[in-house]
Design an enzyme around this catalytic site. Structure first.
Site, PDB file in Angstrom:
ATOM      1  N   ASP A   1      80.277 -12.011  55.497  1.00  0.00           N
ATOM      2  CA  ASP A   1      78.990 -12.019  54.794  1.00  0.00           C
ATOM      3  C   ASP A   1      79.283 -11.891  53.296  1.00  0.00           C
ATOM      4  O   ASP A   1      80.356 -11.403  52.894  1.00  0.00           O
ATOM      5  CB  ASP A   1      78.134 -10.836  55.278  1.00  0.00           C
ATOM      6  CG  ASP A   1      76.751 -10.805  54.647  1.00  0.00           C
ATOM      7  OD1 ASP A   1      75.839 -11.427  55.221  1.00  0.00           O
ATOM      8  OD2 ASP A   1      76.570 -10.174  53.578  1.00  0.00           O
TER       9      ASP A   1
ATOM     10  N   HIS B   1      78.023  -9.838  51.224  1.00  0.00           N
ATOM     11  CA  HIS B   1      78.017  -8.445  50.776  1.00  0.00           C
ATOM     12  C   HIS B   1      79.086  -7.607  51.505  1.00  0.00           C
ATOM     13  O   HIS B   1      79.428  -7.902  52.645  1.00  0.00           O
ATOM     14  CB  HIS B   1      76.652  -7.810  51.046  1.00  0.00           C
ATOM     15  CG  HIS B   1      75.493  -8.504  50.393  1.00  0.00           C
ATOM     16  ND1 HIS B   1      74.759  -9.479  51.034  1.00  0.00           N
ATOM     17  CD2 HIS B   1      74.953  -8.354  49.161  1.00  0.00           C
ATOM     18  CE1 HIS B   1      73.804  -9.909  50.215  1.00  0.00           C
ATOM     19  NE2 HIS B   1      73.895  -9.255  49.075  1.00  0.00           N
TER      20      HIS B   1
ATOM     21  N   HIS C   1      75.268  -3.237  57.001  1.00  0.00           N
ATOM     22  CA  HIS C   1      75.028  -2.198  55.983  1.00  0.00           C
ATOM     23  C   HIS C   1      74.578  -0.869  56.591  1.00  0.00           C
ATOM     24  O   HIS C   1      74.445   0.118  55.868  1.00  0.00           O
ATOM     25  CB  HIS C   1      73.980  -2.660  54.959  1.00  0.00           C
ATOM     26  CG  HIS C   1      74.395  -3.856  54.172  1.00  0.00           C
ATOM     27  ND1 HIS C   1      75.570  -3.907  53.452  1.00  0.00           N
ATOM     28  CD2 HIS C   1      73.803  -5.071  53.999  1.00  0.00           C
ATOM     29  CE1 HIS C   1      75.678  -5.099  52.871  1.00  0.00           C
ATOM     30  NE2 HIS C   1      74.623  -5.829  53.187  1.00  0.00           N
TER      31      HIS C   1
ATOM     32  N   ASP D   1      74.899 -16.166  53.209  1.00  0.00           N
ATOM     33  CA  ASP D   1      74.530 -15.859  51.821  1.00  0.00           C
ATOM     34  C   ASP D   1      75.696 -16.134  50.864  1.00  0.00           C
ATOM     35  O   ASP D   1      75.570 -15.935  49.655  1.00  0.00           O
ATOM     36  CB  ASP D   1      73.974 -14.431  51.668  1.00  0.00           C
ATOM     37  CG  ASP D   1      74.674 -13.379  52.513  1.00  0.00           C
ATOM     38  OD1 ASP D   1      75.718 -13.689  53.142  1.00  0.00           O
ATOM     39  OD2 ASP D   1      74.176 -12.237  52.547  1.00  0.00           O
TER      40      ASP D   1
HETATM   41  C1  SP5 Z   1      72.595  -8.327  55.595  1.00  0.00           C
HETATM   42  C2  SP5 Z   1      72.472  -8.623  54.133  1.00  0.00           C
HETATM   43  O1  SP5 Z   1      72.888  -9.665  53.672  1.00  0.00           O
HETATM   44  N1  SP5 Z   1      71.840  -7.698  53.374  1.00  0.00           N
HETATM   45  C3  SP5 Z   1      71.726  -7.905  51.990  1.00  0.00           C
HETATM   46  C4  SP5 Z   1      70.943  -6.853  51.332  1.00  0.00           C
HETATM   47  C5  SP5 Z   1      70.991  -7.050  49.848  1.00  0.00           C
HETATM   48  N2  SP5 Z   1      69.711  -6.968  49.271  1.00  0.00           N
HETATM   49  C6  SP5 Z   1      69.724  -7.136  47.879  1.00  0.00           C
HETATM   50  C7  SP5 Z   1      68.342  -7.430  47.402  1.00  0.00           C
HETATM   51  C8  SP5 Z   1      68.321  -7.558  45.912  1.00  0.00           C
HETATM   52  C9  SP5 Z   1      66.911  -7.749  45.432  1.00  0.00           C
HETATM   53  N3  SP5 Z   1      66.626  -9.129  45.238  1.00  0.00           N
HETATM   54  C10 SP5 Z   1      66.185  -9.453  43.923  1.00  0.00           C
HETATM   55  C11 SP5 Z   1      65.910 -10.928  43.882  1.00  0.00           C
HETATM   56  C12 SP5 Z   1      66.282 -11.467  42.522  1.00  0.00           C
HETATM   57  N4  SP5 Z   1      66.364 -12.905  42.587  1.00  0.00           N
HETATM   58 ZN    ZN Z   2      74.692 -10.294  52.949  1.00  0.00          ZN
END
Ligand code: SP5
Ligand code: ZN
Length: 338
Positions: free
Chosen positions: A191, A193, A155, A280
């Protein structure tokens, strides 16, 4: 398989801020402890630790990231303390850079998940160094190598940090391959994302005409990083191919998209492959909504290795501490099984 492990236990942001709420940070040091335990149980693993890494060439990062961004990151070693600082403001369109600390932090950020303290830069560099070493291993004749570092990287864009990432490890690996004369590099980002940072860096600086960057990910209409990952990028050099997917993707559905991606890479005659890997996508991951099983990671890796292209794997996400160990073990067993 040879693995370069950069655990960076000092890098430990306590919280991430989402919708105004502070929650426990998902990208925790324990992720790599769990992964390390799994690797040490694998017969085929050869784990290499930082004292034995070749150091990152000075100029490499500045050929991937913006100078001002790198200067800012480096400066946080002196300006920050042990407390993590989060941005509260972000640049608007046509914003001017500033040295004011709140402004400067926000200027180089895209979210409130990716804070900095005095140790962040050193950790990000060591993680990038793992990627550099994995690329060198493949250049030296390994069929594959795996950079297992944190913080992750995909990212992090040309001039910004975000999504737990500060420096783009996948770009470090592909630039290293290119610098050693490998002219047909492909990236396949698996990944959960979208690899927005990698896409950004290839659009802004690397611009290899022979380059293919494929990302398979959750539809950004539903999930982070929201502002990219929907479209085909074709600006006359290289190709950026995005597969935004629906909620609930299972093994069969994923495999269909993976094989389509592998076909593209082989049609494009890619000579070297960089694969940012995230667990993930697993059915029990707390951030994702795909339903991949542990057993599928073996097949995923086998399918990738069936291309018979030297491959650098780079660890990105995967946040369930009870499942990432067996997921990486399954994945590596697929890499070895050929
Ligand atoms: C490297 C990678 O996988 N980065 C991912 C970043 C995404 N972060 C998103 C976080 C969203 C906030 N989490 C809220 C939890 C609700 N269960
Ligand atoms: Zn990710």
């Amino acid at each position: 398989m040879i693995e370069f492990l950069a655990k960076n236990p000092d890098h430990a942001p306590p919280v991430e801020i989402f919708n105004g709420r502070r929650g426990r940070h998902a990208e925790v040091p324990r992720r790599l402890d769990v992964i390390e335990q799994a690797l040490l149980r694998l017969e085929s693993s050869k784990v290499i630790y930082p004292p034995s890494f070749q150091s990152l060439p000075d100029q490499l990062l500045s050929r991937i990231h913006d100078h001002s961004y790198l200067n800012f990151l480096a400066s946080t070693q002196e300006t920050e303390t042990s407390a993590y600082r989060y941005p509260s403001v972000f640049p608007y369109r046509k914003s001017e850079p500033t040295k004011q600390p709140n402004g400067e932090l926000g200027f180089y950020s895209i979210d409130m998940y990716t804070p900095v303290n005095q140790t962040t830069y050193a950790s990000a560099k060591l993680s990038a160094e793992a990627a550099y070493n994995a690329a060198l291993a493949v250049l030296n004749g390994e069929k594959s190598a795996y950079a297992i570092g944190r913080p992750p990287g995909h990212h992090a864009g040309y001039d910004y940090m975000g999504g737990y990432c500060y420096l783009n490890n996948a770009a470090v690996a592909s630039k290293t391959l290119a610098d050693h004369g490998q002219t047909r590099v492909g990236i396949l980002d698996v990944d959960y994302h979208h690899g927005n940072g990698t896409e950004d860096i290839f659009r802004q600086v690397l611009k290899y005409p022979w380059f293919v960057n494929i990302s398979i990910h959750a539809d950004p209409n539903r999930k982070f990083p929201y502002f990219s990952g929907r479209h085909l990028i074709d600006e006359g050099y290289g190709l950026g191919i995005n597969f935004p997917l629906e909620e609930g993707v299972n093994d069969g559905r994923y495999d269909e998209v993976l094989n389509k991606s592998l076909k593209i890479l082989s049609d494009q005659k890619v000579s070297h492959l960089v694969v940012p890997v995230g667990f993930d996508t697993h059915e029990e991951d707390p951030l994702g909504d795909f339903r991949l099983t542990t057993a599928y990671y073996k097949l995923m890796a086998k399918n990738i290795m069936a291309l018979s292209i030297p491959t650098v794997f780079i660890q990105e996400g995967g946040y369930n501490l009870r499942t990432i160990g067996k997921n990486i073990a399954s994945f590596i067993s697929g890499v070895e099984d050929n």
